[in-house]
Design a protein around this motif. Structure first.
Motif, PDB file in Angstrom:
ATOM      1  N   GLN A  82      31.614   1.323  14.425  1.00 27.57           N
ATOM      2  CA  GLN A  82      32.673   2.122  15.026  1.00 27.57           C
ATOM      3  C   GLN A  82      34.042   1.513  14.722  1.00 27.57           C
ATOM      4  O   GLN A  82      34.786   1.115  15.603  1.00 27.57           O
ATOM      5  N   VAL A  83      34.361   1.451  13.437  1.00 24.99           N
ATOM      6  CA  VAL A  83      35.571   0.795  12.946  1.00 24.99           C
ATOM      7  C   VAL A  83      36.675   1.835  12.737  1.00 24.99           C
ATOM      8  O   VAL A  83      36.439   2.886  12.140  1.00 24.99           O
ATOM      9  N   LEU A  84      37.868   1.516  13.186  1.00 25.45           N
ATOM     10  CA  LEU A  84      39.026   2.373  12.958  1.00 25.45           C
ATOM     11  C   LEU A  84      39.634   1.994  11.610  1.00 25.45           C
ATOM     12  O   LEU A  84      40.061   0.863  11.410  1.00 25.45           O
ATOM     13  N   VAL A  85      39.625   2.942  10.671  1.00 26.45           N
ATOM     14  CA  VAL A  85      40.171   2.729   9.337  1.00 26.45           C
ATOM     15  C   VAL A  85      41.448   3.563   9.222  1.00 26.45           C
ATOM     16  O   VAL A  85      41.411   4.788   9.420  1.00 26.45           O
ATOM     17  N   ALA A  86      42.549   2.896   8.922  1.00 29.70           N
ATOM     18  CA  ALA A  86      43.849   3.568   8.843  1.00 29.70           C
ATOM     19  C   ALA A  86      43.783   4.728   7.850  1.00 29.70           C
ATOM     20  O   ALA A  86      43.281   4.583   6.738  1.00 29.70           O
ATOM     21  N   GLY A  87      44.279   5.878   8.254  1.00 34.34           N
ATOM     22  CA  GLY A  87      44.315   7.062   7.414  1.00 34.34           C
ATOM     23  C   GLY A  87      43.007   7.829   7.354  1.00 34.34           C
ATOM     24  O   GLY A  87      42.954   8.933   6.819  1.00 34.34           O
ATOM     25  N   VAL A  88      41.948   7.243   7.889  1.00 35.42           N
ATOM     26  CA  VAL A  88      40.623   7.873   7.848  1.00 35.42           C
ATOM     27  C   VAL A  88      40.159   8.232   9.253  1.00 35.42           C
ATOM     28  O   VAL A  88      39.636   9.309   9.504  1.00 35.42           O
ATOM     29  N   ALA A 113      33.124  23.817   7.479  1.00 33.89           N
ATOM     30  CA  ALA A 113      34.345  23.189   8.008  1.00 33.89           C
ATOM     31  C   ALA A 113      34.139  21.696   8.235  1.00 33.89           C
ATOM     32  O   ALA A 113      34.998  20.883   7.880  1.00 33.89           O
ATOM     33  N   GLN A 114      32.999  21.339   8.804  1.00 33.10           N
ATOM     34  CA  GLN A 114      32.717  19.928   9.047  1.00 33.10           C
ATOM     35  C   GLN A 114      32.507  19.184   7.726  1.00 33.10           C
ATOM     36  O   GLN A 114      32.959  18.052   7.570  1.00 33.10           O
ATOM     37  N   ARG A 115      31.833  19.826   6.792  1.00 31.78           N
ATOM     38  CA  ARG A 115      31.616  19.211   5.474  1.00 31.78           C
ATOM     39  C   ARG A 115      32.954  18.956   4.793  1.00 31.78           C
ATOM     40  O   ARG A 115      33.174  17.891   4.215  1.00 31.78           O
ATOM     41  N   HIS A 116      33.869  19.905   4.876  1.00 34.18           N
ATOM     42  CA  HIS A 116      35.189  19.727   4.285  1.00 34.18           C
ATOM     43  C   HIS A 116      35.925  18.555   4.948  1.00 34.18           C
ATOM     44  O   HIS A 116      36.538  17.732   4.268  1.00 34.18           O
ATOM     45  N   ARG A 117      35.845  18.486   6.268  1.00 33.88           N
ATOM     46  CA  ARG A 117      36.478  17.381   6.998  1.00 33.88           C
ATOM     47  C   ARG A 117      35.926  16.035   6.525  1.00 33.88           C
ATOM     48  O   ARG A 117      36.672  15.080   6.314  1.00 33.88           O
ATOM     49  N   ASP A 118      34.611  15.948   6.334  1.00 33.63           N
ATOM     50  CA  ASP A 118      33.996  14.717   5.840  1.00 33.63           C
ATOM     51  C   ASP A 118      34.499  14.369   4.437  1.00 33.63           C
ATOM     52  O   ASP A 118      34.779  13.204   4.135  1.00 33.63           O
ATOM     53  N   LEU A 119      34.622  15.381   3.574  1.00 32.77           N
ATOM     54  CA  LEU A 119      35.100  15.133   2.212  1.00 32.77           C
ATOM     55  C   LEU A 119      36.553  14.663   2.207  1.00 32.77           C
ATOM     56  O   LEU A 119      36.929  13.788   1.412  1.00 32.77           O
ATOM     57  N   VAL A 120      37.372  15.221   3.078  1.00 34.64           N
ATOM     58  CA  VAL A 120      38.765  14.770   3.194  1.00 34.64           C
ATOM     59  C   VAL A 120      38.799  13.309   3.645  1.00 34.64           C
ATOM     60  O   VAL A 120      39.538  12.492   3.088  1.00 34.64           O
ATOM     61  N   ARG A 121      37.994  12.965   4.621  1.00 34.79           N
ATOM     62  CA  ARG A 121      37.926  11.569   5.091  1.00 34.79           C
ATOM     63  C   ARG A 121      37.469  10.649   3.966  1.00 34.79           C
ATOM     64  O   ARG A 121      38.021   9.560   3.784  1.00 34.79           O
ATOM     65  N   ASP A 122      36.470  11.072   3.198  1.00 30.08           N
ATOM     66  CA  ASP A 122      35.979  10.251   2.089  1.00 30.08           C
ATOM     67  C   ASP A 122      37.061  10.055   1.033  1.00 30.08           C
ATOM     68  O   ASP A 122      37.207   8.964   0.463  1.00 30.08           O
ATOM     69  N   ALA A 123      37.840  11.103   0.763  1.00 30.45           N
ATOM     70  CA  ALA A 123      38.925  10.998  -0.213  1.00 30.45           C
ATOM     71  C   ALA A 123      39.993  10.025   0.282  1.00 30.45           C
ATOM     72  O   ALA A 123      40.505   9.198  -0.495  1.00 30.45           O
ATOM     73  N   GLU A 124      40.338  10.107   1.552  1.00 29.26           N
ATOM     74  CA  GLU A 124      41.326   9.182   2.116  1.00 29.26           C
ATOM     75  C   GLU A 124      40.805   7.748   2.087  1.00 29.26           C
ATOM     76  O   GLU A 124      41.550   6.810   1.803  1.00 29.26           O
TER      77      GLU A 124
END
Length: 166
Positions: A82-88, A113-124
């Motif tokens: 449960q790590v807070l990663v800046a920008g993610v 929608a959730q899959r897209h959110r995950d992909l955005v997080r992975d890109a960040e």
């Protein structure tokens, strides 16, 4: 009806080590166990399972998170949870400071929608220098050797890169 403590003590005989560990961490995460309750569970289960209580933590948000952490701990791999990663945002696990492990249950990761959110997080995360590995319930529960190979391979590559940079 029995108490949560009694149910957990009995469950170790039915569920085995992994099922008990996931149930114990889930009960703790949900606030169903006090410190004295955890001690009673530890005391009430067979000695060969007591180490599971010792390594348990209350931060796992799902049984598959517990299962992944337990299986990796058996390989000597420690994770930050449960790590807070800046920008993610908050991620399930970070391994070796640069590898994000996400455990995707259907509840929070199902649908476009959730899959897209995950992909955005992975890109960040990638932009910040992290590599993300994402596993679902079926992979962790039914195809663990594949998950283990992916994690060990990624960890080995990460260690080689770090060694080359020195």
């Amino acid at each position: 009806m029995v108490s949560v403590v009694h149910a957990l003590i009995q469950s170790v005989r039915c569920l085995g080590a992994e099922g008990f560990f996931a149930a114990f961490e889930s009960a703790w995460h949900l606030g169903l166990l006090t410190g004295s309750d955890r001690a009673l569970v530890r005391q009430g289960i067979p000695a060969r399972f007591r180490h599971l209580v010792d390594i348990a933590r209350p931060d796992a948000e799902s049984g598959i998170e517990s299962l992944l952490r337990l299986r990796l701990s058996r390989l000597g791999i420690r994770l930050e949870s449960q790590v807070l990663v800046a920008g993610v945002g908050r991620v399930d696990f970070v391994l070796a400071g640069r590898i994000i492990l996400e455990v995707d249950g259907r509840l929070n990761h199902d649908g476009p929608a959730q899959r897209h959110r995950d992909l955005v997080r992975d890109a960040e995360a990638a932009a910040a220098g992290y590599e993300t590995l994402r596993f679902d319930y079926a992979l962790i529960v039914h195809d663990w050797p594949r998950v283990e190979r992916a994690i060990l391979g990624t960890l080995a590559r990460s260690r080689r890169r770090m060694h080359e940079q020195r």
